[in-house]
Design a protein around this motif. Sequence first.
Motif, short mmCIF file in Angstrom:
data_model
loop_
_atom_site.label_atom_id
_atom_site.label_comp_id
_atom_site.label_asym_id
_atom_site.label_seq_id
_atom_site.Cartn_x
_atom_site.Cartn_y
_atom_site.Cartn_z
N HIS A 76 0.86 -1.19 0.00
CA HIS A 76 0.00 0.00 0.00
C HIS A 76 0.90 1.24 0.00
O HIS A 76 1.50 1.56 1.04
CB HIS A 76 -0.85 0.05 1.27
CG HIS A 76 -1.75 -1.12 1.49
ND1 HIS A 76 -3.12 -1.04 1.40
CD2 HIS A 76 -1.48 -2.42 1.81
CE1 HIS A 76 -3.65 -2.23 1.68
NE2 HIS A 76 -2.68 -3.09 1.92
N HIS A 229 -7.87 -8.31 -0.30
CA HIS A 229 -7.38 -9.04 0.87
C HIS A 229 -8.32 -10.21 1.18
O HIS A 229 -9.52 -10.12 0.91
CB HIS A 229 -7.37 -8.14 2.12
CG HIS A 229 -6.44 -6.97 2.04
ND1 HIS A 229 -6.82 -5.74 1.56
CD2 HIS A 229 -5.14 -6.84 2.41
CE1 HIS A 229 -5.80 -4.90 1.64
NE2 HIS A 229 -4.76 -5.53 2.15
N HIS A 268 -2.65 -12.19 1.82
CA HIS A 268 -2.62 -12.91 3.11
C HIS A 268 -3.09 -14.35 2.97
O HIS A 268 -2.26 -15.23 2.88
CB HIS A 268 -3.38 -12.14 4.20
CG HIS A 268 -2.83 -10.76 4.40
ND1 HIS A 268 -1.67 -10.54 5.09
CD2 HIS A 268 -3.23 -9.54 3.92
CE1 HIS A 268 -1.39 -9.24 5.06
NE2 HIS A 268 -2.31 -8.62 4.36
N ASP A 321 3.46 -5.72 2.08
CA ASP A 321 2.29 -5.16 2.76
C ASP A 321 2.63 -3.95 3.63
O ASP A 321 2.05 -3.78 4.71
CB ASP A 321 1.55 -6.24 3.57
CG ASP A 321 0.15 -5.77 3.98
OD1 ASP A 321 -0.44 -4.94 3.27
OD2 ASP A 321 -0.35 -6.24 5.02
ZN ZN Z 1 -2.64 -5.08 2.58
#
Ligand code: ZN
Length: 438
Positions: A76, A229, A268, A321
Amino acid sequence: MITALRGPLAYCTDDPFLAGATALRYERDGLLICRDGIVDAVGAYHALRGQLPDDCAVSDYSDCLIVPGFVDTHIHYVQTGIIGAQGRQLLDWLERYTFPAEIAFSDPDEAKRTASTFCDELLRHGTTTALVFCSVHPGSVDAIFEQAARRNMLLIAGKVLMDRNAPEPLRDTAQTGYDQSKALLRKWHRNGRCRYAITPRFAATSSPEQLELAGALWGEYPDVHLHTHIAENRNEIAWVRELFPERVNYLDVYAHYGLTGRRAVLAHGVHLDEPALCRCHETGTALSHCPTSNLFLGSGLFRMRHVRDPRRPVQVGLGTDIGAGTSFSLLATMGEAYKVSQMVGEPIDAIEAFYLATLGGARALDLADRIGTFASGKDADCVVLDPRATPLLAFRTARAAGIEEMLAVLMTLGDDRCVRATYVAGSPVHERDRPGDR
Ligand code: ZN
Ligand code: GUN
């Protein structure tokens, strides 16, 4: 324009989880010849030097290791400013730190400044391709693509879709999210090396209508990417079950709205069960493993070897991440992926970790035709790693018996200090020992 790099070369040509150590190619005295941003030839220096024009300069990296540019499959850029915000797990962390930080990206200057710093950091860490979350603001997407284009990076990004369970300034609607994503996609996808990803944040912040329109948009433009996600945290999973009681599991929410398949990357996936992993395998849906983030937020331990089981291997890349993750370095991320694999009693090896950061990441992004390895016709994105970047690295790598041990030491002790140079499409875009040069 010809660029020629001489030095030890290491790259994967296959998947070591399936093929073993033969998936790694190593050329002790190698030559990488790039012409107009594309790899022209790769192999032994003595076999290839005759192909170079007499007056061609050769950059000598004999004391380094030349590898394909690293691929970060989940990051991000709008969270660069909240790295290390401690004390909370996912849902509280989002409310307390993340959403307030993302609100600032309504300001184009904030977006531009952060995007520029972010792209510089990627290149300083040897990352030449990343799949990037922006904020809900269309201007945040323009900002990152403008900076990536200036550096000629192959970068994938998209506007966050989020129409519920978020502060008002960060909410779009199903329709505005669709319209803005479509306009951005038409502007940026395959504009130079830029590519677009339709980016619903996660199931909890999108209404069924928004997910429906996201799936419809992907149906209209199947060549773009899908980024979201999944199954990161136990409380998040329970919440999604409450919000979508009619779906059999978390993955089924996305599948129901047409948001799984090739070019979909789900970040994830720590807590996906066997039926969900089988479904990822069957549909070509990829996961991004984000070990530093999963450790930082206490999300859980990803079972890499289980997820990559040769009987139904799921495509996986590594993600930093940032800002839940704690390092831009894919070397450090490889090292943490190794430690997590130890914690679950299924250790991966250094070649497997290296694959995940290069060719595995490229495959997860469906970009293996362009990046992730060295072969004639691929984009000439590469990193020059310095095994003697620190006194301790010099001491330790002097004792490395071969390339696998060298990779193991680099991922254990290495980070941006090891990145001596980064090349994007055959051009040097970062040179460690010449700071501020360009
Ligand atoms: Zn993330
Ligand atoms: N799930 C939904 N949004 C986010 C985010 O910004 N970071 C992480 N790590 N997980 C998320």
